[in-house]
Structures are given as structure tokens and as C-alpha cells.
Design an enzyme around this catalytic site. Structure first.
Site, short mmCIF file in Angstrom:
data_model
loop_
_atom_site.label_atom_id
_atom_site.label_comp_id
_atom_site.label_asym_id
_atom_site.label_seq_id
_atom_site.Cartn_x
_atom_site.Cartn_y
_atom_site.Cartn_z
N THR A 98 0.87 -1.20 0.00
CA THR A 98 0.00 0.00 0.00
C THR A 98 0.90 1.23 0.00
OG1 THR A 98 -0.24 -0.09 2.43
CG2 THR A 98 -1.98 -1.10 1.11
N THR A 102 -1.95 -3.75 10.85
CA THR A 102 -1.84 -3.44 9.41
C THR A 102 -0.55 -3.90 8.79
OG1 THR A 102 -3.19 -1.55 9.63
CG2 THR A 102 -2.08 -1.76 7.56
N THR A 147 -8.28 10.68 0.79
CA THR A 147 -8.85 11.56 -0.24
C THR A 147 -7.88 11.84 -1.38
OG1 THR A 147 -8.27 13.29 1.35
CG2 THR A 147 -10.56 12.66 1.20
#
Lengths: 405, 405
Positions: free
Chosen positions: A155, A192, A405
Site C-alpha cells: 500500500t 496493518t 482523499t
């Protein structure tokens, strides 16, 4: 002493019996986002999962698969870009659909498939994109395909993370390799972070589980980036048995050798994750000794490496040992705070809880390096524990203020 | 309902019986660094201290004074610029010297003097500078002198923090005022924070202690800036009795009124501290309801407001509720994670643990305000708890990467 050699190439398909691949299907904008790891005929599998109570759909599905197959897994499907967490019944349906798609594609049973997801929480998975992508997956033993898998699980990581060793067990060469991802929301207890290990040793699932769990407690569970823990994370290890070693039994010399090698691989991956913490410029290694118990030493080490003030001071290359002392003192179980020694880099800065003169310029220079070592001695026992982390920087804020975002 | 009026002026000397002052003696470069609060004839005193096991010398000396005087304190001497922590025997000697200097100066006993320090850890206190400064302290009831005290206790704070209320108790007007400092290393359980409250009510030390402790648990202990806890911090309250109220006894209507007012003052100070967190641009108020116990609700609220990822998202004005969910799920005691509601600002974003559509633009606009409210309902009970914190920003890094040097 075990004679460990680094494997080459450093890929999940170096241990015999594994194939892999990774492709871009559209869950992320441009980069690879779907990976597949396969052990034809099935592998003994072990897994450790996040301790977060809010567990994502793929974690639930993988736990069920592990139980139904009694730890015999043929394939692991991983997507990045979307965590499929907090997505309710629909999310669970999507997780089953992913599992069934790969089972169909490989002509195996759904319970022989483990799945994992990482990415944004709370958004509906683009399941059509994923399922269509599954049909394009062609795993192979090629180095570049294993590399593609390592890329597909990332990621915000700045690069792939791999580690691997081989050693001789009763004359047979055994390889252990691992890849991992994780750079934010990293905290003790599997937060994570995804990790996948392969080995060609022969080992039953329950023995593999015991060894993997102990290795993780000393490695992955000792890293912290920001103290937050995640909904999705797991480390899974597959053993193909293709090296034709005797079956490894607990409490034997072979098991000990094997555990050492697994721990080494986990340790390296854990350090790579800590060093690649979001916005990090340095790896911080904290060693605490002189406690009664290893557990307490590790806990104190984690407290230090998790302190925002310590992390920020190290980013600023400031030998601010006062913040280390404050972190030690904030532990919630009794310790003797009257005889603490602290070393930053090569210099002792506190002895018997009293500051001593040190060379500030040398300290700053050492803190400017890309690895910073902090050593603490409580002088109250003989146990030792370690933790790994990273500095807290402007870039951590930048990355996390605008992730979604 | 208690009818509380804001006091004017908002100073520690508004309650009758108190004098104060603050001056610059040279422990900090330019700003005021030595403050004195006096209650001639002595006040009933109560105090709550840091839970950090590494306690600074002034904390040790003040605890001894409170015990020796049985909670009758005449003066509080506070210095900023140097915490006198981790300074060993010499630091303890310096703390006693400070205490004795002010006792001589005011012609009272050393055990009637409380002391507090805040600033850098592990550096020797410039005791000559401090003792010389003590002789220049002339406390008075003047508003500007109380204001000088409020300034003298600051470190990285951007301004003074004051709160105060008055109300009628059996026809007598009672005032309660407070000042506080703290902006970094702020965490539950009294971390790097000083608070001083005065009142002219009549109340015995043990009753005052009970009331202060309960108020602090609901207020100061519910704020977090960076999760680090300090060696030095305390809140002390003095009651002069000058308002000539009847003596307040526990479990009476008067005690209840009084506790409400104390809690209000503490609450306001706590919010001011959270809002002024190092580098902060916003106050974050988290309310958790629907648990069995207030303790658990508060714990979850603190976990949310302490999450680096939540704090950074709010700095980025991003309604990233996934991080709130992850923080809730990481609590180390069992909760039902299947029916969580979350509201950010005026909009519900999660209902029964499922995301619901909300207006992202409205959410961003609301997150741009200087106070952000997050509400969580676990729908598993009727208890409510609150916590306060601030966003995590570039300026936090800037301030803390170079605090000592």
C-alpha cells in the site's frame, strides 16, 4: 550455532513447491493490486491474525478455511487497495466470492484458499473487477512472478520487503523465505501488516503454528510505527515438504534449527517494516536488559520505541534521554527506577539513573545515521527484550493527513 | 441544577485569601520563570500527582510536605525552564533548598511549602539563580500579579490557561479559580501538566482530596496530546475558607455543588490544555456512550483521541471513520463490535457497524472548524465517557524535534 545462508534469489518461490504471480486489475490506480501464491497439492499452513476486535471479512474467511482444511492450504489470494473491512454482510459475501473465484480458477476447494486484503477501510470492494482479475492469474516459479506478488501486496510501502535463509537439516537443504508489507498503522500484535512465508521443510500444521507464533512474538509483535492497530493483518506460513526432510517434531534439534531460521526471517522482515514506517528516515532499535522477565523487557522496549516524543527527538537528532526515562517510568507495572543505565549509540548518557557527561556532537552524528541503537539496562535481572520502530517526521503527517482523499 | 457564574477577573486571587506573583529570574531566557501562590495563615490542600514511576524531585518534596503538614499549605513555589527530574541526590537537595528559601522568605515552616517544576529533564537546576530570585518575590492580590503567576508556569504553551466559577452556597458566595500549563507530553494520568486551583470555601483537606481526585479523573485524566506521560506533573488545590461558608462535608448537597463547580473548572482547564497541544490546530472532543461502565466509555474515548492516525486525519480534515473503528477495536477488553454508531460533526457515518452515505463536503467543512466533535455509541449500555485531545500536525514535529537544543 546454526549456519544460515542467505537464499538467492530472495523470493517466495525459492523454497521448492511454490508458484506465485501478481497483476494490476484496477483496485489501485496503476500499481499491482492482486497477488496469488500457490502450493500445488497443498501445504501445511500456520497463521497469526490481528488482535483488533474489529476483524475484516478476509480474516474471518481465512480463519474458517484454516479450520475447515485443518491447516492444509493450496493458495493465498491477496488484494491491495481495499481492506474489505467494516463492510458488513456484503463485505463477507465479497470475501467468499473472491475465495470461490480462485478455487474455481485453480480447481481446488474453497476451504483450501486463504485470502487477505489491505487498503482503505469501509469501502465496498469492487468485486467484479477482482473476480474478473482472478481469471488472469497465472502463477509460476519464475523469480519475476514472485517479485510481482511482493509488489501486489503493497500500500503506502516505499518498496518490497523480502528476507530468506537456507540451512542444512540432516543433509537436506531447507529454504525459508518471506515477504511482508506494512508501513503505517503498525503496532505490536499484528497491526496493518501482511506477511507470507514459504518453506520446503516437512512440518505438520500444529508444529508450524507453534513455531510461527513464538517467532512472531519476538519479531513482528515488537515493531511499532504509530501505535495504531488494524483490522486486517496476518502472517501466514506455508510448508510444502518438497525438500523431503524428515518431518519436524517439536522439542527436537531440527525444530530448534527451524525455529531459529523462521525467527531470523521474521526479524528481518520486521526491521524492514519498521524502517519503512510512514515518513520514517531511520530504524530505531531498542534493547532493554536487566529485567526479571523477557516479557517485561520487551514491553519497556516497545514503550520507548512507541513514544512520540522519543521518535520526534530522534528525527531531530537530539539525544534527549529524558524522554526515554519518562517512557520507562510510565510502564504500568512496578520497576526499580533508581538504577537505570541508558546508552544512545556508542555513549552511555545515564548511569544508575543519573545523567553523565557525554559528547553531544558525537551523539548528534550518531543519531544522523539511518539506524539508531538505544540500550537500557534496569540492572534488576538477566532477561533481555528488543523492539523496533522508526522516527516520527513531517512526512508521516503528510502521508496520513490525506491518505483517503 | 447549580447556577454557576463565571468569575471576573479570572485569576487565582479572585477567591478571597490568596496572593500571587510571577517574575523572570533567568531559568528561561526571557520569559517569566518563577511563580508564587500564597495563602496567609494556610489553606486546606489537596493534590494529585503523576503516575509516572520516575518522579521528579519537587514531586517527592511536595508529597512529604503534604504529609508533614497534614494538608495545610501556605505557599506554592513553581519554576519553569527546568524540571529538576532525573537529577539524583543533588536534584533532591536543590528541591529542599528551594522549599527552604521560600519558607525563610515568608517566615513559615518548610513543610508548609509545596513546590513544582516544569521544563527540561535531566539538567542540573541553576539553584543560585532560583534562590536569589525567591527574595524578589512579592505576592499580592492584584490581578496583574496573579496573571504573572499564570505566565511563570508556562513552557511551550502558547498562552495562559485560566478558568473560574462562582456560586451561592447557603447564601455565601464561593469562588473557584484555576490556572494550568501543559501542551506536550500530555496523556491521561497527569502527564506534563501543572494545575493550581484556589477556592475560598471552607473544606477539610481529606474532603477536598476526595472531591479533587474525582474531578480530575473525569477531566485532566481524559486528555491526551501525544500519549507520553511525565515525571513532574501535579494538580494542587488550596481552600482558604475566607468565604466563611459552613465546612463542606462529604455526601451533602453542598459537597455536590462544590464538586460540580470544581469539575467545571477542571474541565475547562483540561480542554484549554488539549486545544493548546503542541502544534495543535483543533480541539477534538470524543464522547462514547452505550457501554456498561463509565470507565470503559472513557477508556475507548481516550483510545480514539490518542490515535495518531485519527489525529492526523482530523488535521487533514478527512472524515476517515475507518481509523476510529480500528481504534475502538484495538481496546484490550471485550466489546461488541457489531453495532457501533459513529458520528463525525453533525453526521452519522456508521450505523450498526455499517458505513452509511454522508456528505463528504459538509464533513470536511465541519472538520475545518477549531473544535471537532466525534460521538460513538456502542449500543450496549447506558454509561457515557468523554476524552479530549488535539490533531497531530507538522508543527508538533517541529516543536519536538528541537525542544532541547
Amino acid at each position: 550455532m546454526l549456519n544460515l545462508q542467505t537464499v538467492s534469489p530472495l523470493t517466495l518461490t525459492t523454497p521448492k513447491g511454490f508458484k506465485a504471480t501478481g497483476i494490476h486489475v484496477g483496485l489501485k490506480r496503476k500499481r499491482k493490486d492482486l497477488g496469488l501464491l500457490v502450493c500445488e497439492g497443498g501445504a501445511s499452513a500456520a497463521a497469526v491474525y490481528t488482535t483488533n476486535q474489529m476483524q475484516a471479512a478476509p480474516i474471518i474467511v481465512t480463519k474458517q478455511a484454516m479450520e475447515a482444511s485443518e491447516g492444509r492450504i493450496h493458495a493465498i489470494l491477496v488484494n491491495s487497495g481495499n481492506a474489505n473491512a467494516c463492510t458488513g454482510e456484503l463485505g463477507l459475501t465479497h470475501a467468499y466470492m473472491s475465495q470461490h473465484a480462485i478455487a474455481n480458477h485453480l480447481q481446488i476447494k474453497p476451504e483450501q484458499v486463504a485470502i487477505a486484503s489491505t487498503g482503505i477501510i469501509g469501502q465496498t470492494l469492487a468485486i467484479d473487477t477482482l473476480v474478473t482479475g482472478v481469471d488472469q492469474l497465472v502463477a509460476s516459479e519464475a523469480e519475476e512472478e514472485a517479485d510481482a506478488f511482493a509488489h501486489a501486496i503493497l500500500t503506502t510501502d516505499t518498496g518490497i520487503k523480502t528476507a530468506g535463509y537456507q540451512f542444512l537439516m540432516n543433509g537436506s537443504e531447507v529454504s525459508i523465505c518471506g515477504v511482508a508489507k506494512g508501513s503505517g498503522m503498525i503496532h505490536p500484535n499484528m497491526a496493518t501488516m501482511l506477511g507470507f512465508l514459504t518453506t520446503d521443510a516437512t512440518v505438520e500444521p500444529n508444529v508450524l503454528q507453534t513455531i510461527l507464533k513464538r517467532s512472531i512474538d519476538r519479531t513482528f509483535n515488537c515493531i511499532t510505527v504509530d501505535g495504531d492497530s488494524s483490522t486486517n493483518d496476518m502472517v501466514m506460513m506455508l510448508a510444502s515438504g518438497a525438500a523431503k526432510t524428515p518431518t519436524i517434531m517439536l522439542d527436537t534439534q531440527e525444530a530448534e534449527q527451524f525455529e531459529q531460521a523462521v525467527t531470523h526471517v521474521c526479524q528481518e522482515l520486521a526491521k524492514l517494516i519498521a524502517r519503512d514506517g510512514e515518513g520514517a528516515t531511520k530504524l530505531i532499535e531498542v534493547t532493554v536488559q536487566g529485567t526479571d522477565e523477557e516479557r517485561l523487557a520487551r514491553k519497556i522496549a516497545k514503550q520507548i520505541v512507541g513514544s512520540s516524543l522519543v521518535k520526534t527527538a530522534i528525527f531531530g537528532e537530539d539525544a534527549n534521554w529524558g524522554r526515554i526515562v519518562a517512557a520507562i517510568g510510565s510502564i504500568d507495572e512496578p520497576i526499580d527506577v533508581s538504577k537505570i543505565d541508558i546508552r544512545i549509540g556508542s555513549q552511555w548518557v545515564l548511569r544508575q539513573s543519573m545523567p553523565i557527561l557525554f559528547d553531544e556532537t558525537l551523539a548528534s552524528n550518531e543519531l544522523a545515521a539511518d539506524t539508531v541503537a538505544i540500550e537500557v539496562d534496569l540492572n534488576s535481572g538477566s532477561a533481555v527484550g528488543r523492539a523496533f520502530g522508526c522516527d516520527l517526521t513531517y512526512d508521516y503527517i503528510k502521508i496520513n493527513a490525506s491518505y483517503r482523499t
